[in-house]
Design a protein around this motif. Structure first.
Motif, PDB file in Angstrom:
ATOM      1  N   LYS A   1      -2.111   4.045  -3.775  1.00 12.81           N
ATOM      2  CA  LYS A   1      -2.011   2.936  -4.719  1.00 12.81           C
ATOM      3  C   LYS A   1      -1.908   1.637  -3.958  1.00 12.81           C
ATOM      4  O   LYS A   1      -1.340   1.583  -2.868  1.00 12.81           O
ATOM      5  CB  LYS A   1      -0.726   3.081  -5.557  1.00 12.81           C
ATOM      6  CG  LYS A   1      -0.766   4.176  -6.571  1.00 12.81           C
ATOM      7  CD  LYS A   1       0.533   4.251  -7.357  1.00 12.81           C
ATOM      8  CE  LYS A   1       1.678   4.781  -6.523  1.00 12.81           C
ATOM      9  NZ  LYS A   1       2.904   5.004  -7.294  1.00 12.81           N
ATOM     10  N   VAL A   2      -2.443   0.593  -4.529  1.00  9.05           N
ATOM     11  CA  VAL A   2      -2.211  -0.739  -3.990  1.00  9.05           C
ATOM     12  C   VAL A   2      -1.607  -1.587  -5.098  1.00  9.05           C
ATOM     13  O   VAL A   2      -2.036  -1.525  -6.250  1.00  9.05           O
ATOM     14  CB  VAL A   2      -3.515  -1.352  -3.407  1.00  9.05           C
ATOM     15  CG1 VAL A   2      -4.617  -1.370  -4.430  1.00  9.05           C
ATOM     16  CG2 VAL A   2      -3.277  -2.750  -2.888  1.00  9.05           C
TER      17      VAL A   2
ATOM     18  N   ILE B   1       0.861  -1.182   0.000  1.00  7.22           N
ATOM     19  CA  ILE B   1       0.000   0.000   0.000  1.00  7.22           C
ATOM     20  C   ILE B   1       0.896   1.230   0.000  1.00  7.22           C
ATOM     21  O   ILE B   1       1.760   1.357   0.869  1.00  7.22           O
ATOM     22  CB  ILE B   1      -0.898   0.033   1.258  1.00  7.22           C
ATOM     23  CG1 ILE B   1      -1.676  -1.269   1.422  1.00  7.22           C
ATOM     24  CG2 ILE B   1      -1.776   1.279   1.268  1.00  7.22           C
ATOM     25  CD1 ILE B   1      -3.057  -1.275   0.888  1.00  7.22           C
TER      26      ILE B   1
ATOM     27  N   ARG C   1       3.479   0.383   2.992  1.00  2.86           N
ATOM     28  CA  ARG C   1       3.206  -0.653   3.988  1.00  2.86           C
ATOM     29  C   ARG C   1       3.142  -1.973   3.234  1.00  2.86           C
ATOM     30  O   ARG C   1       2.493  -2.057   2.189  1.00  2.86           O
ATOM     31  CB  ARG C   1       1.839  -0.371   4.621  1.00  2.86           C
ATOM     32  CG  ARG C   1       1.808  -0.476   6.095  1.00  2.86           C
ATOM     33  CD  ARG C   1       0.549   0.025   6.794  1.00  2.86           C
ATOM     34  NE  ARG C   1      -0.679   0.015   6.053  1.00  2.86           N
ATOM     35  CZ  ARG C   1      -1.300   1.128   5.621  1.00  2.86           C
ATOM     36  NH1 ARG C   1      -0.810   2.324   5.830  1.00  2.86           N
ATOM     37  NH2 ARG C   1      -2.433   1.020   4.975  1.00  2.86           N
TER      38      ARG C   1
ATOM     39  N   MET D   1       0.917   5.318   0.095  1.00  8.01           N
ATOM     40  CA  MET D   1       0.100   6.517   0.340  1.00  8.01           C
ATOM     41  C   MET D   1       1.013   7.744   0.356  1.00  8.01           C
ATOM     42  O   MET D   1       2.182   7.648   0.733  1.00  8.01           O
ATOM     43  CB  MET D   1      -0.586   6.441   1.714  1.00  8.01           C
ATOM     44  CG  MET D   1      -1.516   5.272   1.942  1.00  8.01           C
ATOM     45  SD  MET D   1      -2.998   5.246   0.899  1.00  8.01           S
ATOM     46  CE  MET D   1      -3.888   6.696   1.465  1.00  8.01           C
TER      47      MET D   1
END
Lengths: 75, 75
Positions: B40-41, B6, B72, B8
């Motif tokens: 974004k993932v 993840i 993360r 951010m």
């Protein structure tokens, strides 16, 4: 309350961004990257009274294009 | 194995996309949306031998711009 919405392209929908990342990682020497999909994550800070139904409606109406994208709500 | 990253924008970095979503949800009648951040993932399909260290290196070198973004890893 906080809620997180994950929006991904549906399986079968071409994902050129993910493909570009996969290719770049390979070119940088990272082995064993078999597939990459890129999506969006939307972190919402909401009033405590917000129901999960309401978050679903936000997804259906604005956050995801349900023709080509699927979404997942994590609270 | 699957891993999810993840990415951010860091706190304090302006997020115009998140701001646009917050504004649009308000205009559509959704009350109580206090803040929105978009990120974004990246879902990775990796060889089972891939270590978390290696995923960290992918993030540092390609997936995140660590000047303005935090990441993360979720495995």
């Amino acid at each position: 309350m906080k809620a997180r919405v994950i929006v991904m392209l549906k399986t079968g929908v071409l994902d050129p961004q993910g493909e570009a990342i996969r290719h770049a990682l390979g070119a940088m020497g990272f082995d064993g990257v078999e597939g990459v999909r890129q999506g969006k994550v939307i972190e919402l800070e909401l009033a405590d009274s917000t129901s999960e139904d309401e978050i679903t409606r936000m997804c259906e109406r604005l956050l995801a294009n349900t023709v080509i994208e699927s979404y997942r709500i994590e609270t």
